[in-house]
Scaffold this motif. Structure first.
Motif, PDB file in Angstrom:
ATOM      1  N   GLY A  14      55.961  43.026   7.019  1.00 52.97           N
ATOM      2  CA  GLY A  14      54.669  42.456   7.145  1.00 52.97           C
ATOM      3  C   GLY A  14      53.953  42.728   6.017  1.00 52.97           C
ATOM      4  N   VAL A  15      53.230  41.876   5.336  1.00 48.58           N
ATOM      5  CA  VAL A  15      52.228  42.257   4.239  1.00 48.58           C
ATOM      6  C   VAL A  15      50.737  41.871   4.290  1.00 48.58           C
ATOM      7  CG1 VAL A  15      52.197  41.832   1.747  1.00 48.58           C
ATOM      8  CG2 VAL A  15      54.267  41.844   2.681  1.00 48.58           C
ATOM      9  N   ILE A  16      49.841  42.653   4.184  1.00 46.06           N
ATOM     10  CA  ILE A  16      48.417  42.459   4.018  1.00 46.06           C
ATOM     11  C   ILE A  16      47.894  42.728   2.967  1.00 46.06           C
ATOM     12  CG2 ILE A  16      46.183  43.158   5.318  1.00 46.06           C
ATOM     13  CD1 ILE A  16      48.147  43.967   7.826  1.00 46.06           C
ATOM     14  N   TRP A  17      46.959  42.029   2.550  1.00 42.49           N
ATOM     15  CA  TRP A  17      46.160  42.235   1.176  1.00 42.49           C
ATOM     16  C   TRP A  17      44.775  42.382   1.624  1.00 42.49           C
ATOM     17  CZ3 TRP A  17      50.372  38.642   1.308  1.00 42.49           C
ATOM     18  CH2 TRP A  17      51.224  39.023   0.333  1.00 42.49           C
ATOM     19  N   LEU A  18      44.049  43.582   1.058  1.00 44.26           N
ATOM     20  CA  LEU A  18      42.982  43.847   1.157  1.00 44.26           C
ATOM     21  C   LEU A  18      41.896  43.874   0.057  1.00 44.26           C
ATOM     22  CD1 LEU A  18      43.217  47.097   3.428  1.00 44.26           C
ATOM     23  CD2 LEU A  18      43.280  44.673   4.225  1.00 44.26           C
ATOM     24  N   ASP A  19      40.635  43.611   0.120  1.00 42.87           N
ATOM     25  CA  ASP A  19      40.034  43.512  -0.983  1.00 42.87           C
ATOM     26  C   ASP A  19      39.518  45.209  -1.220  1.00 42.87           C
ATOM     27  OD1 ASP A  19      38.041  44.072   0.741  1.00 42.87           O
ATOM     28  OD2 ASP A  19      36.899  42.063   0.347  1.00 42.87           O
ATOM     29  N   ALA A  20      38.608  45.308  -2.272  1.00 40.98           N
ATOM     30  CA  ALA A  20      38.146  46.710  -2.609  1.00 40.98           C
ATOM     31  C   ALA A  20      37.477  47.379  -1.601  1.00 40.98           C
ATOM     32  CB  ALA A  20      37.365  46.836  -3.983  1.00 40.98           C
ATOM     33  N   LYS A  21      36.989  46.579  -0.529  1.00 41.71           N
ATOM     34  CA  LYS A  21      36.070  47.224   0.567  1.00 41.71           C
ATOM     35  C   LYS A  21      37.148  47.244   1.681  1.00 41.71           C
ATOM     36  CE  LYS A  21      31.459  45.863  -1.127  1.00 41.71           C
ATOM     37  NZ  LYS A  21      30.251  45.003  -0.812  1.00 41.71           N
ATOM     38  N   ASN A  22      38.358  47.045   1.730  1.00 37.91           N
ATOM     39  CA  ASN A  22      39.339  47.092   2.855  1.00 37.91           C
ATOM     40  C   ASN A  22      39.060  46.010   3.704  1.00 37.91           C
ATOM     41  OD1 ASN A  22      40.553  49.386   1.773  1.00 37.91           O
ATOM     42  ND2 ASN A  22      39.433  50.616   2.982  1.00 37.91           N
ATOM     43  N   ASN A  23      38.482  45.178   3.263  1.00 41.06           N
ATOM     44  CA  ASN A  23      38.615  43.499   4.163  1.00 41.06           C
ATOM     45  C   ASN A  23      39.881  42.849   3.916  1.00 41.06           C
ATOM     46  OD1 ASN A  23      35.652  43.925   5.081  1.00 41.06           O
ATOM     47  ND2 ASN A  23      35.244  43.335   2.897  1.00 41.06           N
ATOM     48  N   ILE A  24      40.266  42.334   5.008  1.00 41.53           N
ATOM     49  CA  ILE A  24      41.522  41.535   4.921  1.00 41.53           C
ATOM     50  C   ILE A  24      41.365  40.265   4.214  1.00 41.53           C
ATOM     51  CG2 ILE A  24      43.390  40.489   6.422  1.00 41.53           C
ATOM     52  CD1 ILE A  24      42.616  42.620   8.582  1.00 41.53           C
ATOM     53  N   VAL A  25      42.140  39.891   3.133  1.00 36.22           N
ATOM     54  CA  VAL A  25      41.935  38.740   2.567  1.00 36.22           C
ATOM     55  C   VAL A  25      43.197  37.750   2.587  1.00 36.22           C
ATOM     56  CG1 VAL A  25      40.428  39.563   1.049  1.00 36.22           C
ATOM     57  CG2 VAL A  25      42.730  39.636   0.308  1.00 36.22           C
ATOM     58  N   ALA A  26      44.283  38.315   3.121  1.00 39.61           N
ATOM     59  CA  ALA A  26      45.489  37.777   3.130  1.00 39.61           C
ATOM     60  C   ALA A  26      46.571  38.277   4.012  1.00 39.61           C
ATOM     61  CB  ALA A  26      46.059  37.083   1.668  1.00 39.61           C
ATOM     62  N   MET A  27      47.440  37.461   4.706  1.00 44.59           N
ATOM     63  CA  MET A  27      48.616  37.987   5.179  1.00 44.59           C
ATOM     64  C   MET A  27      49.721  37.086   5.313  1.00 44.59           C
ATOM     65  SD  MET A  27      46.129  38.971   8.794  1.00 44.59           S
ATOM     66  CE  MET A  27      47.263  39.858   9.573  1.00 44.59           C
ATOM     67  N   ASN A  28      50.773  37.606   5.249  1.00 41.78           N
ATOM     68  CA  ASN A  28      51.962  36.967   5.437  1.00 41.78           C
ATOM     69  C   ASN A  28      52.442  36.446   6.989  1.00 41.78           C
ATOM     70  OD1 ASN A  28      53.209  38.974   6.474  1.00 41.78           O
ATOM     71  ND2 ASN A  28      55.231  39.018   5.115  1.00 41.78           N
ATOM     72  N   ASN A  29      53.416  35.664   7.074  1.00 42.63           N
ATOM     73  CA  ASN A  29      53.811  35.017   8.437  1.00 42.63           C
ATOM     74  C   ASN A  29      54.004  36.200   9.502  1.00 42.63           C
ATOM     75  OD1 ASN A  29      52.849  32.516   7.788  1.00 42.63           O
ATOM     76  ND2 ASN A  29      55.244  31.827   7.189  1.00 42.63           N
ATOM     77  N   VAL A  30      55.005  37.226   8.774  1.00 38.55           N
ATOM     78  CA  VAL A  30      55.438  38.498   9.699  1.00 38.55           C
ATOM     79  C   VAL A  30      54.158  39.201  10.232  1.00 38.55           C
ATOM     80  CG1 VAL A  30      56.744  40.367   9.545  1.00 38.55           C
ATOM     81  CG2 VAL A  30      57.210  38.461   8.565  1.00 38.55           C
ATOM     82  N   ALA A  31      53.493  39.199   9.377  1.00 37.10           N
ATOM     83  CA  ALA A  31      51.995  39.994   9.743  1.00 37.10           C
ATOM     84  C   ALA A  31      51.125  39.498  10.743  1.00 37.10           C
ATOM     85  CB  ALA A  31      51.176  40.430   8.443  1.00 37.10           C
TER      86      ALA A  31
END
Length: 233
Positions: A14-31
């Motif tokens: 699973g892959v999650i991308w966060l911005d500099a403030k640790n807000n979730i901006v994107a996720m892959n299908n597994v996540a």
């Protein structure tokens, strides 16, 4: 104890991308699937808010631990109570032209290979740990005792000791019922591994059936219960 890097090769991360403030901006299908949010509801929200209030500070520290984009912090294990899963995470900061850009979280769902269900809640039977740049799964039958080390825990086996990033309170809650007994505020012990008991002034000292003389204390508060469980007077 087993190395399990080769097992992870068969897992889709699973892959999650966060911005500099640790807000979730994107996720892959597994996540999206593992975190049970097919509608993408978490997008735009701060990741620590998806954890119980009592461990949010710890999660924030773990996120900060990965602040250097050059170094490679070790993987960490985490029980996500809200979705009843055990995840192994690798967290690292990403850097852009202006400095730290955000955070990349890659995780593997270990629930199926390291836990069992007990009264509809997961109980950990294999603890993922990291030592000397290798990942291991430690079966609970190998564990002599757990010792609290601040917000983390040392796992002691007959051969070695390993740092686990789970707090001892989490381990107590997530271990199969009756497997480990609290003998002290900082110790959880497998009493079946005890070789003999040393009686002290107002407490006990447990010795284990190992080549090395490992010991664990029993505080006055827990002495009566430990004696009862070990059937000693």
């Amino acid at each position: 104890m087993e190395q399990f890097q080769y097992i992870l090769q068969r897992f889709d991360p699973g892959v999650i991308w966060l911005d500099a403030k640790n807000n979730i901006v994107a996720m892959n299908n597994v996540a999206l699937e593992v975190l049970e949010c097919p509608d993408g509801k978490p997008l735009g929200q701060e990741i620590v808010k998806f954890h119980p209030p009592n461990i949010r500070d710890k999660v924030a520290r773990l996120m900060d631990f990965s602040k250097c984009p050059i170094s490679s912090p070790p993987p960490i294990s985490m029980v996500i109570t809200a979705i009843n899963k055990l995840l192994l995470l690798k967290i690292s900061k990403t850097v852009g032209r202006s400095g730290i850009y955000g955070t990349n979280v890659i995780f593997y769902d270990l629930t199926g290979i390291a836990t069992e269900l007990e009264k509809d809640k997961i109980k950990i039977r294999k603890y993922p740990v990291y030592k000397n740049k290798k990942m291991y799964l430690i079966d609970i039958d190998e564990i002599l005792y757990f010792k609290a080390e601040g917000h983390y825990t040392m796992i002691h086996t007959a051969e070695d000791s390993f740092l686990c990033n789970l707090a001892i309170g989490e381990i107590e809650q997530k271990s199969p019922e009756g497997y480990f007994v609290k003998t002290h505020r900082s110790f959880l012990v497998n009493l079946e591994k005890v070789k003999h008991i040393e009686k002290l002034n107002r407490s006990l000292l447990l010795h284990f059936n190992t080549a090395k003389d490992f010991t664990a204390p029993v505080s006055k508060l827990h002495t009566v219960e430990v004696k009862r469980l070990l059937n000693v007077s």
